[in-house]
Write a protein that holds these residues in place. Sequence first.
Motif, mmCIF file in Angstrom:
data_model
loop_
_atom_site.group_PDB
_atom_site.id
_atom_site.type_symbol
_atom_site.label_atom_id
_atom_site.label_comp_id
_atom_site.label_asym_id
_atom_site.label_seq_id
_atom_site.Cartn_x
_atom_site.Cartn_y
_atom_site.Cartn_z
ATOM 1 N N ALA A 169 8.034 10.374 1.404
ATOM 2 C CA ALA A 169 7.775 10.025 0.000
ATOM 3 C C ALA A 169 8.796 9.014 -0.511
ATOM 4 O O ALA A 169 8.438 8.069 -1.238
ATOM 5 N N ALA A 170 10.060 9.163 -0.139
ATOM 6 C CA ALA A 170 11.097 8.230 -0.595
ATOM 7 C C ALA A 170 10.882 6.844 -0.004
ATOM 8 O O ALA A 170 11.017 5.826 -0.708
ATOM 9 N N LEU A 171 10.549 6.773 1.282
ATOM 10 C CA LEU A 171 10.300 5.470 1.915
ATOM 11 C C LEU A 171 9.046 4.814 1.348
ATOM 12 O O LEU A 171 8.988 3.592 1.194
ATOM 13 N N SER A 172 8.042 5.604 1.033
ATOM 14 C CA SER A 172 6.828 5.067 0.421
ATOM 15 C C SER A 172 7.131 4.425 -0.931
ATOM 16 O O SER A 172 6.688 3.310 -1.227
ATOM 17 N N SER B 257 0.815 -1.216 0.000
ATOM 18 C CA SER B 257 0.000 0.000 0.000
ATOM 19 C C SER B 257 0.846 1.262 0.000
ATOM 20 O O SER B 257 0.305 2.371 0.097
ATOM 21 N N GLY B 258 2.153 1.101 -0.081
ATOM 22 C CA GLY B 258 3.034 2.261 -0.148
ATOM 23 C C GLY B 258 3.266 2.941 1.179
ATOM 24 O O GLY B 258 3.627 4.128 1.204
ATOM 25 N N LEU B 259 3.102 2.209 2.279
ATOM 26 C CA LEU B 259 3.323 2.818 3.592
ATOM 27 C C LEU B 259 4.767 2.604 4.041
ATOM 28 O O LEU B 259 5.279 1.481 3.988
ATOM 29 N N PRO B 260 5.449 3.657 4.502
ATOM 30 C CA PRO B 260 6.746 3.461 5.144
ATOM 31 C C PRO B 260 6.579 2.545 6.361
ATOM 32 O O PRO B 260 5.596 2.648 7.102
ATOM 33 N N SER C 204 12.826 1.164 2.630
ATOM 34 C CA SER C 204 11.380 0.952 2.754
ATOM 35 C C SER C 204 10.847 1.392 4.100
ATOM 36 O O SER C 204 9.635 1.405 4.311
ATOM 37 N N GLY C 205 11.732 1.719 5.022
ATOM 38 C CA GLY C 205 11.290 2.116 6.348
ATOM 39 C C GLY C 205 12.461 2.193 7.305
ATOM 40 O O GLY C 205 13.619 2.277 6.890
#
Length: 425
Positions: free
Chosen positions: A395-398, A349-352, A368-369
């Motif tokens: 935004a980058a981690l997402s 889902s694009g969540l960090p 990714s996080g």
Amino acid sequence: MRWRKARLPGWPFPNRSAVQQERAPLARDLRPVIPGIRRRKPRSVPRVMLVQPGARHNYALARFLNRHDMLQRLYTDFALGTGHPFRRLSHLPLPAGVKAKLNRRATDALPARMIRSGVNVALPGARRHTLRPPSARDVAASDGFYLQYFTDGPELRARAPGKPIISDVFIVPGAYRAVDREVADFPDWGEAPTPPDLARRYDTHSLAMFEQSDVLFCPSQAVIDDVTGYGAAFAQKCRLVPYGASLRASVGTPEPGRVLFCGSLHLRKGVHYIRAAADMLRASHPHIRFVFAGGGSTVMRAKLVAPNVELLGHLGKAELMREFARADLFLFPSLAEGAAGTVLEAMASGLPIVATREGGVDFTDGTSGIVLPPRDPQAIADAVVRIVEDRALRAALSAGATREAEAYSMAAWEARFIAAVSDVF
């Protein structure tokens, strides 16, 4: 007058003449030398019996094996494959709970003939249930066995000592120790320690699995690390075979400061450390809210109540997808997992991700996080503030989580699993 056709001597095959019956053995014997007589091709893939209590991953492993013509049979407690007569019951006016259970145990990717369901009860009131014993025919026809946490392992090892056993170590074997430590440190949170007799049984079963299995499939490095704690020699049997998630990538519109946790509300999940982090940030960052999606006891829910905490309770799939779309990041400070599917769904889902390695997903720290140390509410608070306050980092981690989630798609999981099983044989 209508005459009935007389029964021919070759009765098991009434459409064949007696002469054909006599010639059949000869034809079979001469198949290698007589042109035009088809020979049965030897199998190019192994046949694997899968023993799995429950409907983990909606029988994904059985579906993978069946698609590759590798499934001999699935033995489980209750499953409804295509063609099963109970599938018709879902259309009847049954109680909602009964319908939900039928739907959870239904799979359209497995024919009913490939499934053997049922349990044996040792003694009335003994609360001991075992799966139906595999048939002698299935044991003989299988090239090996894939067992969820060594279910029926000792029996199958005794019945087929020369055939390989793969055990799926789907959770950290010493998870109960992590729970007992938290219960001792947080006695007023409503959980009880593991009874000593049950702890001994856990360890006895785990050791039997490590010793008698030929290969141990582990979904995360955290599981491998815990297995080797029982004996360094067991590391040689471990294979890292991560699970996947069925959720396709679908990035929503995040609400800045909305921090989502999804899972059952237990000490093993680290929810009390989230509560401590919420206390740290309540005054300095009032716009940050900690959202819990999952069921828990009355005591646990009361302990988690705070002005900057939301308790949503258990959510259905559609409701959970809406929460993924609203969340700014996903928080999962678990202390003992195998591989948390909710983390994979959050990545898709694009969540960090802000999680511990003990959470069971080996995502890339900084891409990714943020990887957390276990039992550290200050680290939780710092990571949450860092992502919420730095929108470019968020935004980058997402984007990194969305890319890395591709490695955990169902297609990638299937290819990884089939290759690993084939390698064993």
